[in-house]
Design a protein around this motif. Structure first.
Motif, PDB file in Angstrom:
ATOM      1  N   ALA A 111     -51.880 -33.407  73.585  1.00 48.56           N
ATOM      2  CA  ALA A 111     -52.736 -33.522  72.406  1.00 48.56           C
ATOM      3  C   ALA A 111     -52.153 -34.479  71.375  1.00 48.56           C
ATOM      4  CB  ALA A 111     -52.944 -32.138  71.785  1.00 48.56           C
ATOM      5  N   TYR A 112     -50.830 -34.398  71.158  1.00 51.79           N
ATOM      6  CA  TYR A 112     -50.209 -35.238  70.139  1.00 51.79           C
ATOM      7  C   TYR A 112     -49.893 -36.649  70.644  1.00 51.79           C
ATOM      8  CZ  TYR A 112     -49.743 -31.285  66.960  1.00 51.79           C
ATOM      9  OH  TYR A 112     -50.011 -30.242  66.110  1.00 51.79           O
ATOM     10  N   TYR A 113     -49.695 -36.788  71.933  1.00 55.15           N
ATOM     11  CA  TYR A 113     -49.390 -38.103  72.496  1.00 55.15           C
ATOM     12  C   TYR A 113     -50.633 -38.984  72.597  1.00 55.15           C
ATOM     13  CZ  TYR A 113     -48.309 -41.621  76.071  1.00 55.15           C
ATOM     14  OH  TYR A 113     -48.175 -42.788  76.762  1.00 55.15           O
ATOM     15  N   ALA A 114     -51.790 -38.391  72.860  1.00 56.56           N
ATOM     16  CA  ALA A 114     -53.004 -39.162  73.118  1.00 56.56           C
ATOM     17  C   ALA A 114     -53.330 -40.175  72.018  1.00 56.56           C
ATOM     18  CB  ALA A 114     -54.183 -38.219  73.359  1.00 56.56           C
ATOM     19  N   PRO A 115     -53.278 -39.815  70.726  1.00 59.13           N
ATOM     20  CA  PRO A 115     -53.586 -40.811  69.696  1.00 59.13           C
ATOM     21  C   PRO A 115     -52.595 -41.977  69.668  1.00 59.13           C
ATOM     22  CG  PRO A 115     -53.742 -38.595  68.805  1.00 59.13           C
ATOM     23  CD  PRO A 115     -53.091 -38.473  70.141  1.00 59.13           C
ATOM     24  N   VAL A 116     -51.329 -41.694  69.992  1.00 64.23           N
ATOM     25  CA  VAL A 116     -50.341 -42.766  70.057  1.00 64.23           C
ATOM     26  C   VAL A 116     -50.694 -43.731  71.187  1.00 64.23           C
ATOM     27  CG1 VAL A 116     -47.899 -43.307  70.379  1.00 64.23           C
ATOM     28  CG2 VAL A 116     -48.564 -41.246  69.108  1.00 64.23           C
ATOM     29  N   TYR A 117     -51.048 -43.174  72.332  1.00 63.84           N
ATOM     30  CA  TYR A 117     -51.473 -43.987  73.473  1.00 63.84           C
ATOM     31  C   TYR A 117     -52.642 -44.895  73.091  1.00 63.84           C
ATOM     32  CZ  TYR A 117     -53.930 -45.089  77.826  1.00 63.84           C
ATOM     33  OH  TYR A 117     -54.589 -45.743  78.839  1.00 63.84           O
ATOM     34  N   HIS A 118     -53.651 -44.333  72.438  1.00 60.34           N
ATOM     35  CA  HIS A 118     -54.835 -45.115  72.087  1.00 60.34           C
ATOM     36  C   HIS A 118     -54.521 -46.176  71.042  1.00 60.34           C
ATOM     37  CE1 HIS A 118     -57.567 -42.916  74.619  1.00 60.34           C
ATOM     38  NE2 HIS A 118     -57.215 -41.763  74.078  1.00 60.34           N
ATOM     39  N   LEU A 119     -53.625 -45.890  70.111  1.00 58.99           N
ATOM     40  CA  LEU A 119     -53.232 -46.896  69.124  1.00 58.99           C
ATOM     41  C   LEU A 119     -52.561 -48.086  69.810  1.00 58.99           C
ATOM     42  CD1 LEU A 119     -52.819 -47.890  66.214  1.00 58.99           C
ATOM     43  CD2 LEU A 119     -50.695 -46.567  66.158  1.00 58.99           C
ATOM     44  N   ILE A 120     -51.651 -47.807  70.724  1.00 62.69           N
ATOM     45  CA  ILE A 120     -50.962 -48.881  71.444  1.00 62.69           C
ATOM     46  C   ILE A 120     -51.964 -49.740  72.207  1.00 62.69           C
ATOM     47  CG2 ILE A 120     -49.354 -49.373  73.330  1.00 62.69           C
ATOM     48  CD1 ILE A 120     -47.830 -46.816  72.464  1.00 62.69           C
ATOM     49  N   LYS A 121     -52.904 -49.085  72.893  1.00 64.21           N
ATOM     50  CA  LYS A 121     -53.913 -49.816  73.661  1.00 64.21           C
ATOM     51  C   LYS A 121     -54.837 -50.611  72.746  1.00 64.21           C
ATOM     52  CE  LYS A 121     -54.714 -49.272  77.684  1.00 64.21           C
ATOM     53  NZ  LYS A 121     -54.281 -50.017  78.906  1.00 64.21           N
ATOM     54  N   ASP A 122     -55.317 -49.966  71.683  1.00 67.06           N
ATOM     55  CA  ASP A 122     -56.285 -50.617  70.801  1.00 67.06           C
ATOM     56  C   ASP A 122     -55.703 -51.842  70.111  1.00 67.06           C
ATOM     57  OD1 ASP A 122     -58.093 -48.665  71.469  1.00 67.06           O
ATOM     58  OD2 ASP A 122     -57.863 -47.508  69.613  1.00 67.06           O
ATOM     59  N   LYS A 123     -54.437 -51.770  69.730  1.00 69.46           N
ATOM     60  CA  LYS A 123     -53.819 -52.870  68.980  1.00 69.46           C
ATOM     61  C   LYS A 123     -53.058 -53.836  69.883  1.00 69.46           C
ATOM     62  CE  LYS A 123     -55.494 -51.199  65.251  1.00 69.46           C
ATOM     63  NZ  LYS A 123     -56.720 -51.829  64.698  1.00 69.46           N
ATOM     64  N   GLY A 124     -52.997 -53.552  71.170  1.00 69.32           N
ATOM     65  CA  GLY A 124     -52.332 -54.464  72.094  1.00 69.32           C
ATOM     66  C   GLY A 124     -50.860 -54.649  71.801  1.00 69.32           C
ATOM     67  N   LEU A 125     -50.187 -53.572  71.415  1.00 67.53           N
ATOM     68  CA  LEU A 125     -48.768 -53.683  71.096  1.00 67.53           C
ATOM     69  C   LEU A 125     -47.947 -54.010  72.337  1.00 67.53           C
ATOM     70  CD1 LEU A 125     -48.337 -50.647  68.662  1.00 67.53           C
ATOM     71  CD2 LEU A 125     -48.742 -53.058  68.082  1.00 67.53           C
ATOM     72  N   ASP A 126     -46.849 -54.731  72.122  1.00 66.79           N
ATOM     73  CA  ASP A 126     -45.953 -55.109  73.212  1.00 66.79           C
ATOM     74  C   ASP A 126     -44.897 -54.051  73.487  1.00 66.79           C
ATOM     75  OD1 ASP A 126     -46.994 -57.856  73.636  1.00 66.79           O
ATOM     76  OD2 ASP A 126     -46.222 -58.176  71.595  1.00 66.79           O
ATOM     77  N   GLY A 127     -44.780 -53.075  72.594  1.00 74.46           N
ATOM     78  CA  GLY A 127     -43.751 -52.066  72.785  1.00 74.46           C
ATOM     79  C   GLY A 127     -43.814 -51.013  71.702  1.00 74.46           C
ATOM     80  N   ILE A 128     -42.921 -50.034  71.822  1.00 78.77           N
ATOM     81  CA  ILE A 128     -42.823 -48.966  70.832  1.00 78.77           C
ATOM     82  C   ILE A 128     -41.355 -48.672  70.560  1.00 78.77           C
ATOM     83  CG2 ILE A 128     -42.916 -47.092  72.557  1.00 78.77           C
ATOM     84  CD1 ILE A 128     -44.657 -45.571  70.416  1.00 78.77           C
ATOM     85  N   ASP A 129     -41.060 -48.471  69.286  1.00 76.93           N
ATOM     86  CA  ASP A 129     -39.712 -48.148  68.833  1.00 76.93           C
ATOM     87  C   ASP A 129     -39.681 -46.673  68.482  1.00 76.93           C
ATOM     88  OD1 ASP A 129     -37.005 -48.884  67.867  1.00 76.93           O
ATOM     89  OD2 ASP A 129     -37.824 -48.390  65.898  1.00 76.93           O
ATOM     90  N   LEU A 130     -38.880 -45.903  69.188  1.00 78.01           N
ATOM     91  CA  LEU A 130     -38.808 -44.458  68.993  1.00 78.01           C
ATOM     92  C   LEU A 130     -37.671 -44.149  68.018  1.00 78.01           C
ATOM     93  CD1 LEU A 130     -39.261 -43.401  72.742  1.00 78.01           C
ATOM     94  CD2 LEU A 130     -41.035 -43.723  70.987  1.00 78.01           C
ATOM     95  N   ASP A 131     -38.021 -43.965  66.762  1.00 81.69           N
ATOM     96  CA  ASP A 131     -37.037 -43.708  65.708  1.00 81.69           C
ATOM     97  C   ASP A 131     -36.989 -42.205  65.466  1.00 81.69           C
ATOM     98  OD1 ASP A 131     -35.299 -43.725  63.611  1.00 81.69           O
ATOM     99  OD2 ASP A 131     -36.543 -44.941  62.278  1.00 81.69           O
ATOM    100  N   VAL A 132     -36.090 -41.542  66.199  1.00 78.83           N
ATOM    101  CA  VAL A 132     -36.006 -40.082  66.185  1.00 78.83           C
ATOM    102  C   VAL A 132     -34.975 -39.654  65.145  1.00 78.83           C
ATOM    103  CG1 VAL A 132     -35.728 -38.009  67.584  1.00 78.83           C
ATOM    104  CG2 VAL A 132     -36.525 -40.134  68.661  1.00 78.83           C
ATOM    105  N   GLU A 133     -35.445 -39.201  64.001  1.00 79.21           N
ATOM    106  CA  GLU A 133     -34.547 -38.759  62.934  1.00 79.21           C
ATOM    107  C   GLU A 133     -34.762 -37.281  62.643  1.00 79.21           C
ATOM    108  OE1 GLU A 133     -34.175 -41.403  59.614  1.00 79.21           O
ATOM    109  OE2 GLU A 133     -34.453 -43.199  60.843  1.00 79.21           O
ATOM    110  N   GLU A 134     -34.911 -36.512  63.698  1.00 79.85           N
ATOM    111  CA  GLU A 134     -35.045 -35.062  63.637  1.00 79.85           C
ATOM    112  C   GLU A 134     -34.614 -34.516  64.987  1.00 79.85           C
ATOM    113  OE1 GLU A 134     -39.251 -33.812  63.619  1.00 79.85           O
ATOM    114  OE2 GLU A 134     -39.712 -35.942  63.916  1.00 79.85           O
ATOM    115  N   ALA A 135     -34.357 -33.233  65.045  1.00 82.80           N
ATOM    116  CA  ALA A 135     -33.880 -32.640  66.292  1.00 82.80           C
ATOM    117  C   ALA A 135     -34.935 -32.740  67.379  1.00 82.80           C
ATOM    118  CB  ALA A 135     -33.495 -31.180  66.051  1.00 82.80           C
ATOM    119  N   MET A 136     -34.526 -33.250  68.534  1.00 81.44           N
ATOM    120  CA  MET A 136     -35.404 -33.329  69.708  1.00 81.44           C
ATOM    121  C   MET A 136     -34.540 -33.092  70.940  1.00 81.44           C
ATOM    122  SD  MET A 136     -37.959 -36.388  70.951  1.00 81.44           S
ATOM    123  CE  MET A 136     -39.410 -35.974  71.944  1.00 81.44           C
ATOM    124  N   SER A 137     -35.099 -32.450  71.943  1.00 79.46           N
ATOM    125  CA  SER A 137     -34.329 -32.161  73.152  1.00 79.46           C
ATOM    126  C   SER A 137     -34.213 -33.402  74.017  1.00 79.46           C
ATOM    127  CB  SER A 137     -35.001 -31.040  73.945  1.00 79.46           C
ATOM    128  OG  SER A 137     -36.252 -31.468  74.464  1.00 79.46           O
TER     129      SER A 137
END
Length: 354
Positions: A111-137
């Motif tokens: 559910a939370y990933y889907a909008p990110v996927y569509h943004l990348i597709k819609d804007k034709g981005l060449d990549g994504i920068d994952l700036d994780v500044e909170e606890a993640m496994s």
């Protein structure tokens, strides 16, 4: 004109672009990065994409990515891509919540990933920068990397933005997971790390910390030195004269030096808000001299002094006190100062963090 990033990808010159309007609402153009002479920016990272409680309420800073206020931004980024600059989107940052939402069971992840996927597709981005500044496994970030790779193919750029200390000691880390473990398990899928050498998490005033990271086993082509481009953008700003010497040394010392990234574009020194592209000109003059213009004393002069042994640029610090070159066998530092919380502001509106 900006040169193609694919022709000579190293060293990279990466710029984050978050503040896209001034206090009066006027758009801050990135086109000078293309039109000004002596600028060879390789990557622009538009920031910051936030996942909110409502999975369908994705925001770029304080507004939906499709908001009319961003129409000029997206148009200019397409021009940058046509000029050979790769454009990425930054997900996360100091405003927490995006990765907590992605680090849940599979149905919530979808559910939370889907909008990110569509943004990348819609804007034709060449990549994504994952700036994780909170606890993640670790399993959570691996699932995310795997899904992005599966969805966007082998040429799509996936980068991360750890603090420099995290590449030396997992305890000095904003992300929760171990970056060394991630590199072992999914390093082949990660293009590079936009490593934050500022705000108490790293020191770009000497080459020592970068040398320690490489000595620990990190490939220099995967570690980009992250800098604040102006003293107002965070603690750890390094004056040009010192920065030029250190970057010249690193570029000479490591044949596949990863390059630099700057946080952020709109007020970059020395030109400030009137001429923010001058930071990129100076980085080009040091790291991609064949594509740039001479700035003050040329980097070639610094490099010749290093080669001739006239001066050891590594023994200069921001305070003028000599420092010793790191022994390549030395491991992580025993103590890295942890700074207080700090805030960045986007669009001078509601105070969203990067």
């Amino acid at each position: 004109m900006a040169s193609s990033s694919t022709a000579s990808p190293l060293p990279r010159i990466v710029l984050y672009h978050q503040t896209v309007h001034d206090r009066d609402g006027k758009h801050i153009s990135i086109l000078p990065l293309i039109t000004q002479p002596g600028v060879a920016v390789t990557h622009i990272i538009v920031a910051a994409i936030h996942i909110n409680d409502d999975p369908n309420a994705l925001t770029l800073n304080d507004h939906a990515p499709a908001d009319p206020r961003y129409a000029t931004l997206w148009a200019e980024l397409r021009i940058a891509q046509a000029s050979g600059i790769k454009v990425l989107g930054m997900l996360g940052g100091a405003a927490k919540g995006s990765y907590v939402r992605l680090d849940q069971d599979q149905s919530l992840f979808e559910a939370y990933y889907a909008p990110v996927y569509h943004l990348i597709k819609d804007k034709g981005l060449d990549g994504i920068d994952l700036d994780v500044e909170e606890a993640m496994s670790l399993s959570g970030i691996i699932r995310l990397v795997d899904r992005i790779r599966a969805d966007f193919g082998p040429d799509f750029l996936i980068t991360l933005a750890p603090v420099a200390a995290a590449l030396l000691d997992v305890r000095r880390n904003l992300s929760g997971f171990d970056y060394e473990a991630l590199e072992v398990m999914r390093g082949s899928q990660i293009a590079w790390y936009n490593t934050q050498f500022y705000c108490g998490w790293g020191d770009a005033s000497t080459p020592i910390m970068y040398e320690m990271i490489v000595a620990r086993g990190w490939a220099p082509e995967k570690v980009v030195v992250g800098l604040v481009t102006h003293a107002e953008n965070g603690a750890g700003f390094v004056p040009w004269e010192l920065l030029r010497a250190n970057l010249t040394l690193l570029n000479f010392q490591f044949s596949r030096f990863g390059g630099v990234m700057g946080w952020e574009y709109f007020n970059s020194s020395p030109g400030g808000k009137d001429k923010p592209w001058e930071w990129a000109q100076r980085m080009t003059s040091v790291l991609r001299a064949g594509e740039g213009v001479a700035i003050d004393d040329t980097p070639a002069q610094d490099l010749n002094k290093v080669k001739e042994g006239v001066v050891d640029l590594s023994k200069t610090s921001s305070t003028g006190v000599g420092v010793q070159m790191v022994d390549p066998d030395v491991g992580a530092p025993t103590d890295v100062p942890v700074p207080a919380e700090f805030d960045y502001f986007s669009d001078f509106s509601n105070g969203s963090d990067d």
